[in-house]
Motif scaffolding. Structure first.
Motif, mmCIF file in Angstrom:
data_model
loop_
_atom_site.group_PDB
_atom_site.id
_atom_site.type_symbol
_atom_site.label_atom_id
_atom_site.label_comp_id
_atom_site.label_asym_id
_atom_site.label_seq_id
_atom_site.Cartn_x
_atom_site.Cartn_y
_atom_site.Cartn_z
ATOM 1 N N HIS A 136 4.496 5.316 -6.499
ATOM 2 C CA HIS A 136 4.271 5.098 -7.926
ATOM 3 C C HIS A 136 3.471 6.228 -8.570
ATOM 4 O O HIS A 136 3.492 6.379 -9.792
ATOM 5 C CB HIS A 136 3.563 3.765 -8.146
ATOM 6 C CG HIS A 136 4.412 2.577 -7.830
ATOM 7 N ND1 HIS A 136 3.927 1.292 -7.805
ATOM 8 C CD2 HIS A 136 5.724 2.487 -7.515
ATOM 9 C CE1 HIS A 136 4.900 0.460 -7.495
ATOM 10 N NE2 HIS A 136 5.998 1.164 -7.307
ATOM 11 N N LEU A 137 2.757 7.005 -7.767
ATOM 12 C CA LEU A 137 2.020 8.142 -8.312
ATOM 13 C C LEU A 137 2.961 9.155 -8.961
ATOM 14 O O LEU A 137 2.599 9.832 -9.933
ATOM 15 C CB LEU A 137 1.233 8.845 -7.199
ATOM 16 C CG LEU A 137 0.022 8.108 -6.621
ATOM 17 C CD1 LEU A 137 -0.530 8.880 -5.430
ATOM 18 C CD2 LEU A 137 -1.056 7.921 -7.673
ATOM 19 N N LEU A 170 2.454 2.122 -3.351
ATOM 20 C CA LEU A 170 1.545 2.615 -4.378
ATOM 21 C C LEU A 170 1.548 4.139 -4.457
ATOM 22 O O LEU A 170 1.333 4.706 -5.534
ATOM 23 C CB LEU A 170 0.122 2.107 -4.103
ATOM 24 C CG LEU A 170 -0.095 0.595 -4.217
ATOM 25 C CD1 LEU A 170 -1.529 0.237 -3.866
ATOM 26 C CD2 LEU A 170 0.254 0.085 -5.617
ATOM 27 N N PHE A 171 1.808 4.795 -3.333
ATOM 28 C CA PHE A 171 1.854 6.261 -3.340
ATOM 29 C C PHE A 171 3.133 6.766 -4.014
ATOM 30 O O PHE A 171 3.113 7.809 -4.678
ATOM 31 C CB PHE A 171 1.742 6.802 -1.915
ATOM 32 C CG PHE A 171 0.373 6.602 -1.311
ATOM 33 C CD1 PHE A 171 -0.626 7.535 -1.497
ATOM 34 C CD2 PHE A 171 0.082 5.472 -0.567
ATOM 35 C CE1 PHE A 171 -1.893 7.365 -0.953
ATOM 36 C CE2 PHE A 171 -1.171 5.273 -0.020
ATOM 37 C CZ PHE A 171 -2.167 6.213 -0.212
ATOM 38 N N GLU A 214 0.824 -1.212 0.000
ATOM 39 C CA GLU A 214 0.000 0.000 0.000
ATOM 40 C C GLU A 214 0.857 1.261 0.000
ATOM 41 O O GLU A 214 0.588 2.216 -0.731
ATOM 42 C CB GLU A 214 -0.927 -0.006 1.217
ATOM 43 C CG GLU A 214 -2.000 -1.057 1.191
ATOM 44 C CD GLU A 214 -2.820 -1.092 2.458
ATOM 45 O OE1 GLU A 214 -3.937 -1.644 2.429
ATOM 46 O OE2 GLU A 214 -2.352 -0.575 3.500
ATOM 47 N N LEU A 221 -4.079 13.752 -5.954
ATOM 48 C CA LEU A 221 -3.678 12.414 -6.383
ATOM 49 C C LEU A 221 -3.524 11.478 -5.190
ATOM 50 O O LEU A 221 -3.929 10.307 -5.242
ATOM 51 C CB LEU A 221 -2.359 12.495 -7.158
ATOM 52 C CG LEU A 221 -2.371 13.223 -8.498
ATOM 53 C CD1 LEU A 221 -0.957 13.322 -9.052
ATOM 54 C CD2 LEU A 221 -3.277 12.523 -9.487
ATOM 55 N N ILE A 222 -2.937 11.991 -4.115
ATOM 56 C CA ILE A 222 -2.719 11.174 -2.913
ATOM 57 C C ILE A 222 -4.044 10.790 -2.272
ATOM 58 O O ILE A 222 -4.257 9.624 -1.896
ATOM 59 C CB ILE A 222 -1.817 11.935 -1.923
ATOM 60 C CG1 ILE A 222 -0.397 12.052 -2.501
ATOM 61 C CG2 ILE A 222 -1.784 11.238 -0.568
ATOM 62 C CD1 ILE A 222 0.514 12.961 -1.715
ATOM 63 N N GLN A 280 -9.086 4.868 -2.861
ATOM 64 C CA GLN A 280 -9.129 3.571 -3.533
ATOM 65 C C GLN A 280 -8.732 2.448 -2.581
ATOM 66 O O GLN A 280 -9.302 1.354 -2.617
ATOM 67 C CB GLN A 280 -8.198 3.578 -4.750
ATOM 68 C CG GLN A 280 -8.631 4.485 -5.881
ATOM 69 C CD GLN A 280 -7.584 4.564 -6.982
ATOM 70 O OE1 GLN A 280 -6.566 3.874 -6.949
ATOM 71 N NE2 GLN A 280 -7.828 5.411 -7.981
ATOM 72 N N ILE A 281 -7.731 2.734 -1.740
ATOM 73 C CA ILE A 281 -7.211 1.714 -0.832
ATOM 74 C C ILE A 281 -8.083 1.578 0.416
ATOM 75 O O ILE A 281 -8.391 0.463 0.858
ATOM 76 C CB ILE A 281 -5.767 2.072 -0.415
ATOM 77 C CG1 ILE A 281 -4.847 2.065 -1.637
ATOM 78 C CG2 ILE A 281 -5.243 1.081 0.628
ATOM 79 C CD1 ILE A 281 -3.466 2.621 -1.340
ATOM 80 N N GLU A 303 -6.966 10.656 -3.711
ATOM 81 C CA GLU A 303 -7.668 9.736 -4.615
ATOM 82 C C GLU A 303 -7.150 8.314 -4.449
ATOM 83 O O GLU A 303 -7.933 7.352 -4.400
ATOM 84 C CB GLU A 303 -7.486 10.198 -6.060
ATOM 85 C CG GLU A 303 -8.213 9.327 -7.081
ATOM 86 C CD GLU A 303 -8.017 9.813 -8.506
ATOM 87 O OE1 GLU A 303 -8.375 9.056 -9.432
ATOM 88 O OE2 GLU A 303 -7.500 10.940 -8.687
ATOM 89 N N LYS A 304 -5.837 8.165 -4.347
ATOM 90 C CA LYS A 304 -5.267 6.828 -4.144
ATOM 91 C C LYS A 304 -5.670 6.268 -2.781
ATOM 92 O O LYS A 304 -6.001 5.083 -2.663
ATOM 93 C CB LYS A 304 -3.741 6.894 -4.264
ATOM 94 C CG LYS A 304 -3.017 5.569 -4.016
ATOM 95 C CD LYS A 304 -3.464 4.490 -4.984
ATOM 96 C CE LYS A 304 -3.077 4.808 -6.409
ATOM 97 N NZ LYS A 304 -3.453 3.700 -7.330
ATOM 98 N N ASP A 354 7.097 5.831 -10.851
ATOM 99 C CA ASP A 354 6.779 4.406 -10.862
ATOM 100 C C ASP A 354 8.075 3.596 -10.925
ATOM 101 O O ASP A 354 8.790 3.618 -11.927
ATOM 102 C CB ASP A 354 5.885 4.083 -12.058
ATOM 103 C CG ASP A 354 5.307 2.681 -11.986
ATOM 104 O OD1 ASP A 354 5.867 1.833 -11.261
ATOM 105 O OD2 ASP A 354 4.289 2.427 -12.642
#
Length: 218
Positions: free
Chosen positions: A129-130, A126-127, A123, A187-188, A194-195, A190-191, A133
């Motif tokens: 990678h925003l 994944l941040f 998890e 963006l953060i 999702q998580i 939003e991710k 990547d």
């Protein structure tokens, strides 16, 4: 932000090899927190990192480690001088093939190579990678370590728990960004949604960073 609040990283590293009386090189030591915990009872513990500021801070904070500026691609050490070489979440940040070759060179015969690397599925990762990547680099690191002349003795994974005070704390974390753009927070968040859908603005945020650990022998 608090990283690895259960302090599993040090425990997992110690489970791979006996550090007592050993000469150890850590590549990617950062601010030296892990180095200082591993260095007790070693004969010598050297930690290198290319970040001059981090090395200066580590040298002031911890006095049981020999901190130096450097990277794994070109080690300024003689052949066969170390019992243990450790990459701390750093192999994918450099030319992994060169770094593995250098680690082999400076290790004694029967020496141990310990590598910890982030999983692309964690998890926390994944941040990162925003903004950068690292999937390819992490994959290259894995292929480098299994395709050299080391013997792979053990492969495992564990969860390092990361705690942020709230969403504002999460959004202010660097995630290896050189600069923070105005739209990054969106963006953060939003991710995060999702998580962990429905996260409160003011509640602590707990993320899992999946860490892969490898033990190899020369």
């Amino acid at each position: 932000m608090e990283y690895d609040i259960e302090q599993l990283t040090v425990e997992m590293i110690k489970n791979q090899a006996d550090f007592n009386g050993k000469v150890v090189l850590e590549i990617g030591c950062g601010g030296g927190e892990i180095s200082s915990l591993l260095a007790n009872d070693t004969e010598q513990y050297i930690g290198i990192d290319p970040d001059i500021s981090a090395i200066n801070d580590a040298s002031q904070a911890y006095h049981n480690v020999d901190f130096r500026i450097g990277n794994g691609e070109s080690l300024s050490f003689s052949d066969s001088g170390f019992d243990i070489v450790l990459f701390t979440l750093s192999l994918h940040h450099q030319n992994s093939s060169l770094a593995i070759k250098e680690a082999y060179r400076v290790l004694k015969n029967e020496g141990k190579l310990i590598i910890i690397e982030p999983s692309i599925k964690g998890e926390f990762q994944l941040f990162f990678h925003l903004f950068n990547d690292e999937t390819k680099e992490i994959g290259n690191a894995y292929h480098s370590l299994i395709n050299y002349d080391f013997n792979l003795e053990n492969q495992d994974s564990f969860n390092a728990i990361v705690r942020f005070e709230d969403k504002a704390d999460l959004c202010s974390y660097s995630f290896d960004r050189d600069t923070i753009a105005s739209g990054d927070s969106n963006l953060i968040i939003e991710k995060l949604n999702q998580i962990q859908p429905g996260s409160s603005d003011n509640a602590p945020i707990i993320l899992k960073d999946i860490i892969d650990i490898y033990l190899l022998t020369k």
